[in-house]
Write an enzyme that holds these catalytic residues in place. Sequence first.
Site, PDB file in Angstrom:
ATOM      1  N   VAL A 197       0.849  -1.197   0.000  1.00  0.00           N
ATOM      2  CA  VAL A 197       0.000   0.000   0.000  1.00  0.00           C
ATOM      3  C   VAL A 197       0.885   1.247   0.000  1.00  0.00           C
ATOM      4  O   VAL A 197       1.708   1.429   0.901  1.00  0.00           O
ATOM      5  CB  VAL A 197      -0.916   0.047   1.249  1.00  0.00           C
TER       6      VAL A 197
ATOM      7  N   LYS B 199      -6.133  -1.993  -1.514  1.00  0.00           N
ATOM      8  CA  LYS B 199      -5.267  -1.272  -0.569  1.00  0.00           C
ATOM      9  C   LYS B 199      -6.099  -0.735   0.605  1.00  0.00           C
ATOM     10  O   LYS B 199      -5.694  -0.811   1.760  1.00  0.00           O
ATOM     11  CB  LYS B 199      -4.549  -0.138  -1.289  1.00  0.00           C
TER      12      LYS B 199
END
Length: 439
Positions: A133, A206
């Site tokens: 992420v 994410k």
Amino acid sequence: MDALRVGIAGLGTVGAEVVRVIERQQRTLAARCGRPIRVVAVTARSKTKKRGLDLRGIAWAKSPLALATDPNIDCFVELIGGAGDPAGPAIEAALAAGKSVVTANKALVAKHGLKLAALAEKHAVALNYEAAVGAAIPVIKTLREGLAGTDIERVYGILNGTCNYILTRMEQEGLSFDACLADAQRLGYAEADPTFDIDGHDTAQKLSILASLAFGTKVSESSVYVEGIRSITPEDLRAADDLGYRVKLLGVAVRTAKGIEQRVHPTMVPKASSIAQVMGVTNAVSIDGDGIAPITLVGAGAGSAATASAVVADIADVARGIRAEPFGRPVAKLAAISKAPMQRHEGGYYLRLLARDHAGTAATIATRLAEQEISIESIVQRHAASTTDGAGTPAKSSPVPVILITYATSEDAVRRAIQAVQRDKVISGRPQVIRIEKN
Ligand code: HSE
């Protein structure tokens, strides 16, 4: 202390960069970790591909699975990607063999992270995924460790570089969506299948990981409401600008009285907000929590150097012997997500309707909104160049865009009002609806 022996599966742009960084930073890493880090084995689809790497002295494993269980490595680094085979089984095998794992694989963490975390716990090894992420932005560590003592209310951000790059260039240069997407692909930001970026799924994966860390809930990608950026037009970007907003693809996870909202959609953000300043391929994550004022982390969210930075930091944690629970607490202590239904989302809305330019149209639209108790903050009727005659006078019969900004209302009310307006046949085409997120 003995060197940490690393095996890397996947030598694409990120994998190759990780090998280079470990080599280039060897003194610094040894000083910071108290022991050297050495890449001792690698594997990739092609052994002969030119990568500009000196792999002499590094063993070549015959498969990711063979590398994962190689007794000569301590840490297995998975940079193959994809939620299935070979990445998944190789990570499972490495964990089961008592090796710490570092991965940049958001799809795998979003879909199978819990199972892998349980396995890591069982074998008392690390499962680190900072690069999954926001690439170089240390947001996993921030949520998991830096804010361990804070109640988090909302985490939101620009989590896809490709979309932000496209929206930025469309806004600043008035370019078409397709031209900007082609450039993003050429520059290596986009996924192999760019629909994954532009339809919001990359952001959703994410976001689901961030939500788990923020709220102590089980990762649930399927609970994320997802809309991508295909429908955004240069006209929306111009209107947003006129109204004091910018359009960003945001992932938002927020605790509400109705449960946890996880949503990905094009969003109008006030131009003065920190998130609105984030342009191009850059990513940003804002965190609101009890007593911390908003924290915004901004940085490179894609690209080989940015991703390698996070991967090497994760490897450094393994070398130091630091092991955090992958989702910030034992898997057994993660709660099932209580999902807030999207139709109950509350906020302001931007609506762009293509309205018939007849007496009574605006009154009809206003009535339908009022019936749903939607209060209008502003309303503008915009005559596009194509709907004017040569003298600049609007051609009476052509539809004209009507742009409305509402005060806070519910998703449900907006949907019902639009349906009613459609039934009244005073608008044509597909209404544009963009949610507004205040900071
Ligand atoms: N395709 C992703 C992006 C790469 O554009 O942000 C990093 O996950």
